[in-house]
Scaffold this motif. Sequence first.
Motif, PDB file in Angstrom:
ATOM      1  N   VAL A  85      57.453   5.394  46.961  1.00 32.65           N
ATOM      2  CA  VAL A  85      58.375   6.155  47.798  1.00 32.65           C
ATOM      3  C   VAL A  85      59.618   5.299  47.985  1.00 32.65           C
ATOM      4  N   ASP A  86      60.781   5.923  47.809  1.00 27.80           N
ATOM      5  CA  ASP A  86      62.049   5.224  47.986  1.00 27.80           C
ATOM      6  C   ASP A  86      63.089   6.261  48.391  1.00 27.80           C
ATOM      7  N   PHE A  87      63.620   6.144  49.618  1.00 30.14           N
ATOM      8  CA  PHE A  87      64.612   7.112  50.092  1.00 30.14           C
ATOM      9  C   PHE A  87      65.559   6.420  51.065  1.00 30.14           C
ATOM     10  N   ILE A  88      66.685   7.074  51.316  1.00 31.97           N
ATOM     11  CA  ILE A  88      67.700   6.496  52.198  1.00 31.97           C
ATOM     12  C   ILE A  88      67.849   7.312  53.469  1.00 31.97           C
ATOM     13  N   ALA A  89      68.455   6.688  54.454  1.00 27.45           N
ATOM     14  CA  ALA A  89      68.794   7.347  55.715  1.00 27.45           C
ATOM     15  C   ALA A  89      70.093   6.744  56.233  1.00 27.45           C
ATOM     16  N   THR A  90      70.820   7.532  56.983  1.00 25.89           N
ATOM     17  CA  THR A  90      72.026   7.056  57.646  1.00 25.89           C
ATOM     18  C   THR A  90      71.891   7.388  59.120  1.00 25.89           C
ATOM     19  N   ASP A  91      72.091   6.392  59.955  1.00 21.74           N
ATOM     20  CA  ASP A  91      72.010   6.555  61.407  1.00 21.74           C
ATOM     21  C   ASP A  91      73.349   6.186  62.033  1.00 21.74           C
ATOM     22  N   ILE A  92      73.732   6.953  63.041  1.00 20.61           N
ATOM     23  CA  ILE A  92      74.894   6.626  63.859  1.00 20.61           C
ATOM     24  C   ILE A  92      74.383   6.468  65.287  1.00 20.61           C
ATOM     25  N   TYR A  93      74.574   5.281  65.851  1.00 22.37           N
ATOM     26  CA  TYR A  93      74.120   4.998  67.217  1.00 22.37           C
ATOM     27  C   TYR A  93      75.319   4.891  68.153  1.00 22.37           C
ATOM     28  N   ARG A  94      75.162   5.415  69.352  1.00 20.94           N
ATOM     29  CA  ARG A  94      76.072   5.080  70.450  1.00 20.94           C
ATOM     30  C   ARG A  94      75.313   4.088  71.289  1.00 20.94           C
ATOM     31  N   ILE A  95      75.966   2.972  71.610  1.00 24.24           N
ATOM     32  CA  ILE A  95      75.290   1.887  72.315  1.00 24.24           C
ATOM     33  C   ILE A  95      76.044   1.585  73.601  1.00 24.24           C
ATOM     34  N   ALA A  96      75.304   1.493  74.686  1.00 24.12           N
ATOM     35  CA  ALA A  96      75.855   1.112  75.996  1.00 24.12           C
ATOM     36  C   ALA A  96      74.934   0.074  76.613  1.00 24.12           C
ATOM     37  N   GLY A 114      73.980  -2.715  75.611  1.00 24.65           N
ATOM     38  CA  GLY A 114      73.052  -3.343  74.684  1.00 24.65           C
ATOM     39  C   GLY A 114      71.870  -2.492  74.269  1.00 24.65           C
ATOM     40  N   ARG A 115      71.906  -1.184  74.570  1.00 27.92           N
ATOM     41  CA  ARG A 115      70.799  -0.286  74.200  1.00 27.92           C
ATOM     42  C   ARG A 115      71.347   0.972  73.532  1.00 27.92           C
ATOM     43  N   ILE A 116      70.591   1.492  72.595  1.00 27.08           N
ATOM     44  CA  ILE A 116      70.974   2.725  71.907  1.00 27.08           C
ATOM     45  C   ILE A 116      70.718   3.897  72.848  1.00 27.08           C
ATOM     46  N   THR A 117      71.796   4.629  73.156  1.00 22.67           N
ATOM     47  CA  THR A 117      71.670   5.781  74.054  1.00 22.67           C
ATOM     48  C   THR A 117      71.576   7.095  73.292  1.00 22.67           C
ATOM     49  N   ASP A 118      72.215   7.136  72.115  1.00 20.45           N
ATOM     50  CA  ASP A 118      72.262   8.361  71.314  1.00 20.45           C
ATOM     51  C   ASP A 118      72.121   7.990  69.842  1.00 20.45           C
ATOM     52  N   ASN A 119      71.484   8.897  69.082  1.00 20.14           N
ATOM     53  CA  ASN A 119      71.312   8.686  67.651  1.00 20.14           C
ATOM     54  C   ASN A 119      71.555  10.002  66.927  1.00 20.14           C
ATOM     55  N   TRP A 120      72.431   9.952  65.927  1.00 14.80           N
ATOM     56  CA  TRP A 120      72.625  11.041  64.982  1.00 14.80           C
ATOM     57  C   TRP A 120      72.134  10.489  63.654  1.00 14.80           C
ATOM     58  N   HIS A 121      71.238  11.191  62.983  1.00 17.67           N
ATOM     59  CA  HIS A 121      70.661  10.641  61.754  1.00 17.67           C
ATOM     60  C   HIS A 121      70.456  11.722  60.715  1.00 17.67           C
ATOM     61  N   ILE A 122      70.479  11.269  59.482  1.00 19.00           N
ATOM     62  CA  ILE A 122      70.172  12.149  58.358  1.00 19.00           C
ATOM     63  C   ILE A 122      69.380  11.324  57.349  1.00 19.00           C
ATOM     64  N   GLU A 123      68.271  11.885  56.912  1.00 17.48           N
ATOM     65  CA  GLU A 123      67.417  11.229  55.934  1.00 17.48           C
ATOM     66  C   GLU A 123      67.430  12.056  54.655  1.00 17.48           C
ATOM     67  N   ASP A 124      67.205  11.408  53.536  1.00 25.65           N
ATOM     68  CA  ASP A 124      67.074  12.112  52.267  1.00 25.65           C
ATOM     69  C   ASP A 124      65.653  12.674  52.193  1.00 25.65           C
ATOM     70  N   LEU A 136      66.049   0.889  72.596  1.00 26.51           N
ATOM     71  CA  LEU A 136      66.467   2.201  73.091  1.00 26.51           C
ATOM     72  C   LEU A 136      66.609   2.226  74.608  1.00 26.51           C
ATOM     73  N   ALA A 137      67.652   2.907  75.063  1.00 24.63           N
ATOM     74  CA  ALA A 137      67.857   3.104  76.499  1.00 24.63           C
ATOM     75  C   ALA A 137      66.810   4.076  77.024  1.00 24.63           C
ATOM     76  N   GLN A 163      75.407  -5.066  70.407  1.00 22.16           N
ATOM     77  CA  GLN A 163      75.288  -3.860  69.597  1.00 22.16           C
ATOM     78  C   GLN A 163      74.537  -4.154  68.293  1.00 22.16           C
ATOM     79  N   ILE A 164      74.861  -5.273  67.672  1.00 18.46           N
ATOM     80  CA  ILE A 164      74.172  -5.663  66.441  1.00 18.46           C
ATOM     81  C   ILE A 164      72.691  -5.911  66.726  1.00 18.46           C
ATOM     82  N   LEU A 165      72.396  -6.572  67.825  1.00 24.15           N
ATOM     83  CA  LEU A 165      71.006  -6.859  68.188  1.00 24.15           C
ATOM     84  C   LEU A 165      70.209  -5.573  68.403  1.00 24.15           C
ATOM     85  N   ALA A 166      70.778  -4.601  69.122  1.00 27.62           N
ATOM     86  CA  ALA A 166      70.075  -3.328  69.359  1.00 27.62           C
ATOM     87  C   ALA A 166      69.782  -2.629  68.033  1.00 27.62           C
ATOM     88  N   ALA A 167      70.773  -2.592  67.136  1.00 26.14           N
ATOM     89  CA  ALA A 167      70.586  -1.927  65.848  1.00 26.14           C
ATOM     90  C   ALA A 167      69.549  -2.657  64.991  1.00 26.14           C
TER      91      ALA A 167
END
Length: 177
Positions: A141-152, A154-164, A69-70, A46-50
């Motif tokens: 340019v300097d901004f943040i983002a937060t990503d939530i991954y579901r991993i199966a 060893g690959r990211i199957t789903d991503n929920w994200h929000i960027e500034d 990514l899956a 999971q860490i490797l995929a991220a």
Amino acid sequence: MPHLRPLLATLALLAAGSAIAASPPLLEPGQLIADASLPKPRLDAQILAARRYATFWDSGNPALAHQALAESFTDRTLPAGRPQGIEGPLKASAMMKAAIPDLHCRIEQMLVTGDRVVLHLRFSGRFTGPFLGHQGAGQAVDFIATDIYRIADGRITDNWHIEDNLSLLRQLGVVSN
């Protein structure tokens, strides 16, 4: 010339191997918070995929996106106009790298629990290219983002994200303060 085919095939394999070796080093998280009850192989995968996916955003190297990514990857917060699946991040990265060629991504925090990985990312660079009809003049340019991954597997199957995006668009001069 048929006698040259094995040699050419070997040279092609060597060239492919050096392209893989030329991949950038994977980004390290500034802070890693991991569920110690997860089996180590699963946690490591999971860490490797991220890390691969974050390094894709840092480098723009599409091979890293394909590794992270899956095939069934789904963007659960898909922006308007962006294609679903792996083509979406590839298109977004290319657009961002055209506008901000030195765009860099840092993993400020990584949280790993269950089948989820949450990343707090910071992006920075200089806007020197085109973006939505605006031409950069070298502004920072300097901004943040937060990503939530579901991993199966060893690959990211789903991503929920929000960027500034408001901060980003202000810094690009697309919207006024």
